[in-house]
Design a protein around this motif. Structure first.
Motif, mmCIF file in Angstrom:
data_model
loop_
_atom_site.group_PDB
_atom_site.id
_atom_site.type_symbol
_atom_site.label_atom_id
_atom_site.label_comp_id
_atom_site.label_asym_id
_atom_site.label_seq_id
_atom_site.Cartn_x
_atom_site.Cartn_y
_atom_site.Cartn_z
ATOM 1 N N ILE A 48 0.336 -1.239 -0.576
ATOM 2 C CA ILE A 48 0.115 -0.045 -0.247
ATOM 3 C C ILE A 48 0.968 0.783 -0.051
ATOM 4 N N ASP A 49 1.972 1.189 1.160
ATOM 5 C CA ASP A 49 2.985 2.452 0.738
ATOM 6 C C ASP A 49 3.403 2.421 -0.711
ATOM 7 N N LEU A 55 1.205 7.393 -6.550
ATOM 8 C CA LEU A 55 0.347 8.503 -6.108
ATOM 9 C C LEU A 55 0.947 9.474 -6.104
ATOM 10 N N ASN A 56 1.371 9.354 -5.525
ATOM 11 C CA ASN A 56 2.499 11.347 -4.248
ATOM 12 C C ASN A 56 3.002 11.531 -5.266
ATOM 13 N N SER A 57 3.722 10.892 -6.437
ATOM 14 C CA SER A 57 4.911 11.570 -7.228
ATOM 15 C C SER A 57 4.376 11.923 -7.858
ATOM 16 N N GLY A 58 3.200 11.788 -8.155
ATOM 17 C CA GLY A 58 2.397 12.255 -9.318
ATOM 18 C C GLY A 58 1.442 11.765 -10.335
ATOM 19 N N MET A 59 1.697 10.329 -10.657
ATOM 20 C CA MET A 59 1.503 9.016 -11.166
ATOM 21 C C MET A 59 -0.255 8.458 -11.055
ATOM 22 N N ILE A 63 0.357 -0.377 -11.777
ATOM 23 C CA ILE A 63 0.540 -2.046 -11.344
ATOM 24 C C ILE A 63 1.819 -2.558 -10.818
ATOM 25 N N SER A 64 1.549 -3.413 -10.314
ATOM 26 C CA SER A 64 1.969 -4.188 -10.001
ATOM 27 C C SER A 64 2.674 -5.522 -10.649
#
Length: 81
Positions: A48-49, A55-59, A63-64
């Motif tokens: 999750i982190d 997401l926090n970096s702007g993506m 996808i894993s």
């Protein structure tokens, strides 16, 4: 206006995917498409982190790996009209 979407690997030499995404988003002053182009993280890190860091970096999405092709195509379809 050249690309519809960016698939961003997280683990890269010199600049990781998070740094690259931030750099792309920072171009928004010069290029409006840098703010709106969908960026999808591709990473072996699936906690999750890790997803939240993408997401926090702007993506827009994460996808894993190993890549599930159905998940990849569904995610791309979500952003490509």
């Amino acid at each position: 206006g050249t690309y519809d979407l960016i698939l961003m690997d997280i683990m890269m030499p010199n600049m990781d995917g998070h740094q690259a995404a931030k750099a792309i988003r920072a171009l928004g002053i010069e290029r409006s498409d840098a703010v709106t182009i969908p960026i999808i993280a591709l990473s072996a890190n699936a906690f999750i982190d890790d997803i939240q860091e993408s997401l926090n970096s702007g993506m827009n999405d994460h996808i894993s790996k190993p890549i599930n092709m159905a998940e990849l195509t569904d995610t791309i379809a979500k952003y490509i009209k």
